[in-house]
Design a protein around this motif. Structure first.
Motif, PDB file in Angstrom:
ATOM      1  N   UNK A 259     -26.506  20.436  -1.462  1.00  0.00           N
ATOM      2  CA  UNK A 259     -26.159  18.883  -1.550  1.00  0.00           C
ATOM      3  C   UNK A 259     -25.305  18.506  -0.518  1.00  0.00           C
ATOM      4  N   UNK A 260     -23.966  19.228  -0.641  1.00  0.00           N
ATOM      5  CA  UNK A 260     -22.617  18.948   0.071  1.00  0.00           C
ATOM      6  C   UNK A 260     -23.200  19.263   1.652  1.00  0.00           C
ATOM      7  N   UNK A 261     -23.845  20.116   2.096  1.00  0.00           N
ATOM      8  CA  UNK A 261     -24.375  20.308   3.369  1.00  0.00           C
ATOM      9  C   UNK A 261     -25.565  19.906   3.719  1.00  0.00           C
ATOM     10  N   UNK A 262     -26.107  19.146   3.050  1.00  0.00           N
ATOM     11  CA  UNK A 262     -27.503  18.443   3.356  1.00  0.00           C
ATOM     12  C   UNK A 262     -27.578  17.658   4.668  1.00  0.00           C
ATOM     13  N   UNK A 263     -26.741  16.989   5.171  1.00  0.00           N
ATOM     14  CA  UNK A 263     -26.847  16.286   6.490  1.00  0.00           C
ATOM     15  C   UNK A 263     -26.837  17.070   7.458  1.00  0.00           C
ATOM     16  N   UNK A 264     -25.977  18.286   7.325  1.00  0.00           N
ATOM     17  CA  UNK A 264     -25.828  19.280   8.486  1.00  0.00           C
ATOM     18  C   UNK A 264     -26.950  20.148   8.427  1.00  0.00           C
TER      19      UNK A 264
ATOM     20  N   UNK B 152     -27.685  16.649  16.323  1.00  0.00           N
ATOM     21  CA  UNK B 152     -26.340  17.210  16.026  1.00  0.00           C
ATOM     22  C   UNK B 152     -25.278  16.361  15.913  1.00  0.00           C
ATOM     23  N   UNK B 153     -25.268  15.160  16.718  1.00  0.00           N
ATOM     24  CA  UNK B 153     -24.208  14.163  16.607  1.00  0.00           C
ATOM     25  C   UNK B 153     -24.194  13.496  15.188  1.00  0.00           C
ATOM     26  N   UNK B 154     -25.626  13.421  14.915  1.00  0.00           N
ATOM     27  CA  UNK B 154     -25.906  12.645  13.630  1.00  0.00           C
ATOM     28  C   UNK B 154     -25.376  13.364  12.322  1.00  0.00           C
ATOM     29  N   UNK B 155     -25.251  14.709  12.358  1.00  0.00           N
ATOM     30  CA  UNK B 155     -24.803  15.243  11.241  1.00  0.00           C
ATOM     31  C   UNK B 155     -23.378  15.212  11.038  1.00  0.00           C
ATOM     32  N   UNK B 156     -22.434  14.969  11.769  1.00  0.00           N
ATOM     33  CA  UNK B 156     -21.248  14.498  11.693  1.00  0.00           C
ATOM     34  C   UNK B 156     -21.236  13.174  11.415  1.00  0.00           C
ATOM     35  N   UNK B 157     -21.684  12.314  12.050  1.00  0.00           N
ATOM     36  CA  UNK B 157     -21.477  10.863  12.066  1.00  0.00           C
ATOM     37  C   UNK B 157     -22.199  10.571  10.517  1.00  0.00           C
ATOM     38  N   UNK B 158     -23.353  10.812  10.153  1.00  0.00           N
ATOM     39  CA  UNK B 158     -23.760  10.352   8.775  1.00  0.00           C
ATOM     40  C   UNK B 158     -23.004  11.066   7.815  1.00  0.00           C
ATOM     41  N   UNK B 159     -22.290  12.191   7.900  1.00  0.00           N
ATOM     42  CA  UNK B 159     -21.591  12.766   6.750  1.00  0.00           C
ATOM     43  C   UNK B 159     -20.366  11.897   6.697  1.00  0.00           C
ATOM     44  N   UNK B 160     -19.745  11.218   7.992  1.00  0.00           N
ATOM     45  CA  UNK B 160     -18.577  10.460   7.676  1.00  0.00           C
ATOM     46  C   UNK B 160     -19.130   8.861   7.320  1.00  0.00           C
ATOM     47  N   UNK B 161     -19.847   8.167   7.898  1.00  0.00           N
ATOM     48  CA  UNK B 161     -20.034   7.002   7.875  1.00  0.00           C
ATOM     49  C   UNK B 161     -21.233   6.682   6.921  1.00  0.00           C
TER      50      UNK B 161
ATOM     51  N   UNK C 276     -14.968  21.026   3.483  1.00  0.00           N
ATOM     52  CA  UNK C 276     -15.012  20.518   4.733  1.00  0.00           C
ATOM     53  C   UNK C 276     -16.035  20.355   5.404  1.00  0.00           C
ATOM     54  N   UNK C 277     -17.400  21.069   4.833  1.00  0.00           N
ATOM     55  CA  UNK C 277     -18.637  20.616   5.374  1.00  0.00           C
ATOM     56  C   UNK C 277     -18.836  20.570   6.981  1.00  0.00           C
ATOM     57  N   UNK C 278     -18.687  21.753   7.380  1.00  0.00           N
ATOM     58  CA  UNK C 278     -18.945  21.862   8.931  1.00  0.00           C
ATOM     59  C   UNK C 278     -20.428  22.917   9.017  1.00  0.00           C
ATOM     60  N   UNK C 279     -20.731  22.713  10.198  1.00  0.00           N
ATOM     61  CA  UNK C 279     -22.023  23.442  10.535  1.00  0.00           C
ATOM     62  C   UNK C 279     -21.628  24.975  10.232  1.00  0.00           C
ATOM     63  N   UNK C 280     -20.483  25.561  10.681  1.00  0.00           N
ATOM     64  CA  UNK C 280     -20.153  26.829  10.199  1.00  0.00           C
ATOM     65  C   UNK C 280     -20.458  27.197   8.992  1.00  0.00           C
ATOM     66  N   UNK C 281     -20.061  26.261   7.757  1.00  0.00           N
ATOM     67  CA  UNK C 281     -20.391  26.606   6.561  1.00  0.00           C
ATOM     68  C   UNK C 281     -21.640  26.919   5.952  1.00  0.00           C
TER      69      UNK C 281
END
Length: 545
Positions: free
Chosen positions: A433-438, A118-127, A294-299
Motif C-alpha cells: 500500500x505505501x509503495x503502490x504509486x512507485x 517516473x515523475x508521476x511516482x513522486x508527484x502523486x505520492x506528494x500531491x 520514506x517511500x522511495x523507488x529504492x524501497x
C-alpha cells in the motif's frame, strides 16, 4: 502564510482528536472491517460502495485516450495519406514509412510515458491522485496541437513524446486509484475495467480510422488526431469533483480528510463501518511503515518488496512479450502481406470489437478462477496461437492470409479474456500500500522499456523494405510468450480474495506462489493478547456500577 499555518494546525488537531477517538478500539474496528470485507457478497459490495464504483469507472476513462493513440500510430503506417506525408516512395512497394521512422514514431509516446510515469511516482505520492491527473490532462490539451499541425515526421515525433508524458501518468494512476477506493471483492472488476477502457479507446480509434480512410489529403489522418481534444476538459472536471483516495490520505496522515473521503465513496455505510474501514487502513499502513518509511523507488527493491516488484514488472511485461506488437494491431501486417487496406481495416475493427467482448467476459472468469490460473492459461494459449501463425506462413505463404487473420482475432480474444485485463489487476493488488504509486510506475516503466525493444524489432520484422518476415514473426513472439508462461507457473501468486493486510503477511513469510491460495493467514493473530485486553476493558466499562 499565517492562514496556511493556521489551517495546517487545525488539521493536525482534528487528526489527533480522531486518533484519540479510535483509541483502544482501533484494533477491534480494523479486524471487524477485514471480516466484513470477507463476508461481503458481490451485490452487497456494489450496493455499499456504489459511489466508489462510479468514481473509479470515471477516473479510469483517462485510459481511453492512451488506448486510442496506441492504435492510431501503429495503423497509420498502413494509411495511404499518412504514408504519402511522412514516408518515401519505393519502386517495388510504393509509399512506405521507413523502418527508422516507424521505430522512432512508435517509440516516441513510449519514451514520453516512461519519463511521465517516473515523475508521476513522486508527484502523486506528494500531491495526491486528483491534482496530478488534472494537471496532466491540462498539459495534454496543449500537446495535441503539436501532433495535429505536425509538418514533418520529426515534429510528429516531438508531439508524440510530449503527449506520452501525460499518458504515462494516466496509465499508472488509473489502476492505482481503482484498487484503493473499492473493497477486496470489487478490486478485480475495477482494475480489469482499466483494460476495458483501453479496448474501448482502440475500438473507437479503429472505427475513426476506417471512417476516415477515404478522405483525401492531410485531413485524412489529422481528423483522428483532432478527436483527442474531446476528452481532456470533461475528464478534468470529473477529477476535480472526485474524492481523493482515502489510502493516500492515510499515508499522508490526513485522517479526518480520509474519513470524509470514505464517507463520499460509501453508498450505504454506517458511521461505525466508516470508522472500522479507516482503522483497517491505519493498521495496514502501520504494518508496512517500518520497512517502507520514506517511500522511495529504492524501497521497492528491499526485503519482501523485491519479490513484489518482480511480480508486478514481469506480469506487465508479459503483455508485450505475449506478442501484442505483432498480433494486437495486425493491420500493417495484412496490408504488407497483400490484403487491400479497406479489408485490413475492416478486420482490425472487428478484432477490436472482439477485444471489447473478451474484456467484459474476463470479469466473470476472474471472479471464479482468480488471477493465477487465468494468467498462466492465457499466456500458454497465446504462445501456441503465435507459433501456429508462423507455421502457416512457412507452409502456405500468401494462401495463409485469411487463416492467419482468423488466428490473430483468436489471439486478441484470448489476450483480452486473460492477461490483458489481468495485468492491471495484478500490478494494483500485489504492490504494498505505501509503495503502490512507485511500484505501479516501475511496472509500467518495465512494460515501456520492453515495448521500445519490441517496437524496434517489429518495425524491421514486418517492413517489406527491411527484414520482411511477415507471419514468421509468430515464431519469435511465441517463444517469448512461452518464457513468460514458465515464469508465471513458478512465480505468480494468487491474490484473489486477499486483503492488503493478508498479502503483506504472505509476502513477509515468503510463501511459495503455488501455495498462496491455500495458505491461511490472520493479520490479527499476533495481536491476540492486546485484542483480548481491549475487549476486557470494554467489558468492564459496560458493567453497571
Amino acid at each position: 502564510m499565517a492562514a496556511n499555518a493556521q489551517a495546517s494546525s487545525a488539521q493536525k488537531v482534528a487528526d489527533r482528536e480522531l486518533e484519540e477517538k479510535l483509541g483502544h478500539n482501533a484494533i477491534v474496528d480494523a479486524k471487524q472491517a477485514t471480516d466484513d470485507e470477507h463476508a461481503q457478497t458481490l451485490w452487497q459490495g456494489l450496493r455499499e460502495n456504489r459511489r466508489a464504483v462510479l468514481w473509479s469507472v470515471l477516473i479510469s476513462m483517462t485510459i481511453i485516450m492512451e488506448g486510442y493513440d496506441t492504435v492510431l500510430i501503429g495503423n497509420f503506417f498502413a494509411y495511404p495519406e499518412f504514408q504519402k506525408k511522412f514516408g518515401r516512395y519505393f519502386d517495388t512497394v510504393g509509399w512506405q514509412v521507413t523502418g527508422e521512422w516507424q521505430t522512432a514514431l512508435n517509440m516516441g509516446s513510449t519514451v514520453g510515458a516512461i519519463v511521465g510515469g517516473l515523475i508521476n511516482g513522486y508527484i502523486a505520492t506528494r500531491y495526491g491522485y486528483r491534482w496530478t491527473m488534472i494537471v496532466s490532462l491540462g498539459i495534454l490539451n496543449g500537446f495535441i496541437f503539436v501532433v495535429f499541425f505536425a509538418s514533418s515526421a520529426a515534429v510528429l515525433l516531438v508531439g508524440q513524446i510530449l503527449c506520452g508524458l501525460s499518458w504515462g501518468v494516466f496509465a499508472t494512476l488509473a489502476p492505482a486509484y481503482a484498487s484503493e477506493v473499492c473493497p477486496t471483492n470489487l478490486r478485480g472488476y475495477l482494475t480489469t475495467y482499466v483494460n476495458l477502457c483501453w479496448a474501448t479507446g482502440q475500438l473507437i480509434a479503429s472505427g475513426v480510422l476506417r471512417g476516415c480512410l477515404g478522405i483525401q489529403g492531410e485531413m485524412g489522418y489529422r481528423i483522428p488526431f483532432a478527436i483527442q481534444w474531446l476528452w481532456p476538459v470533461p475528464l478534468m472536471a470529473i477529477c476535480f469533483l472526485a474524492p481523493e483516495s482515502p489510502w493516500w490520505l492515510v499515508r499522508s496522515e490526513n485522517l479526518e480528510q480520509a474519513k470524509r473521503s470514505i464517507a463520499r465513496l460509501a453508498g450505504e455505510k454506517t458511521e461505525e463501518q466508516i470508522n472500522n474501514q479507516l482503522a483497517m487502513m491505519v493498521h495496514t499502513i502501520q504494518m508496512e511503515a517500518e520497512v517502507t518509511r520514506g517511500a522511495t523507488y529504492l524501497d521497492c527493491f528491499k526485503g519482501d518488496n523485491l519479490r513484489r516488484t518482480e511480480i508486478v514488472c514481469v506480469a506487465f511485461m508479459g503483455q508485450i512479450l505475449s506478442g501484442s506488437s505483432f498480433a494486437y494491431t495486425p493491420t500493417y501486417f495484412f496490408t504488407t502481406a497483400g490484403m487491400p487496406p479497406t479489408q485490413a481495416f475492416n478486420l482490425s475493427l472487428g478484432a477490436k470489437g472482439i477485444a471489447f467482448i473478451g474484456t467484459v467476459l474476463s470479469w466473470w472468469l476472474i471472479s471464479y478462477w482468480g488471477r493465477r490460473p487465468l494468467y498462466i492459461g492465457g499466456i500458454g494459449s497465446l504462445s501456441v496461437v503465435l507459433i501456429l501463425i508462423g507455421i502457416l506462413d512457412v507452409s502456405a505463404g500468401k494462401r495463409s492470409l485469411w487463416p492467419s487473420g482468423g488466428l490473430c482475432v483468436l489471439w486478441l480474444f484470448i489476450y483480452s479474456l486473460t492477461i490483458g485485463p489481468l495485468a492491471y489487476s495484478i500490478i494494483s493488488e500485489t504492490s504494498s500500500v505505501r509503495l503502490r504509486p512507485l511500484s505501479v510506475v516501475l511496472s509500467r516503466t518495465s512494460y515501456q522499456i520492453i515495448n521500445i525493444i519490441s517496437q524496434f524489432l517489429q518495425a524491421y520484422m514486418m517492413n517489406p523494405v527491411e527484414w520482411n518476415l511477415l507471419g514468421k514473426t509468430g515464431f519469435f513472439w511465441g517463444g517469448t510468450a512461452f518464457c513468460v508462461f514458465v515464469w508465471s507457473y513458478f512465480r505468480l501468486p494468487e491474490v484473489k480474495d486477499r486483503t492488503y493486510e493478508e498479502l503483506d503477511i504472505l509476502f513477509m513469510n515468503r510463501v511459495s506462489a503455488r501455495e498462496f491460495a491455500k495458505t491461511h493467514v490472520d493479520p490479527y493473530a499476533t495481536l491476540g493478547t492486546e485484542l483480548g485486553e481491549v475487549m476486557q476493558v470494554q467489558g468492564k466499562e459496560s458493567e453497571p456500577n
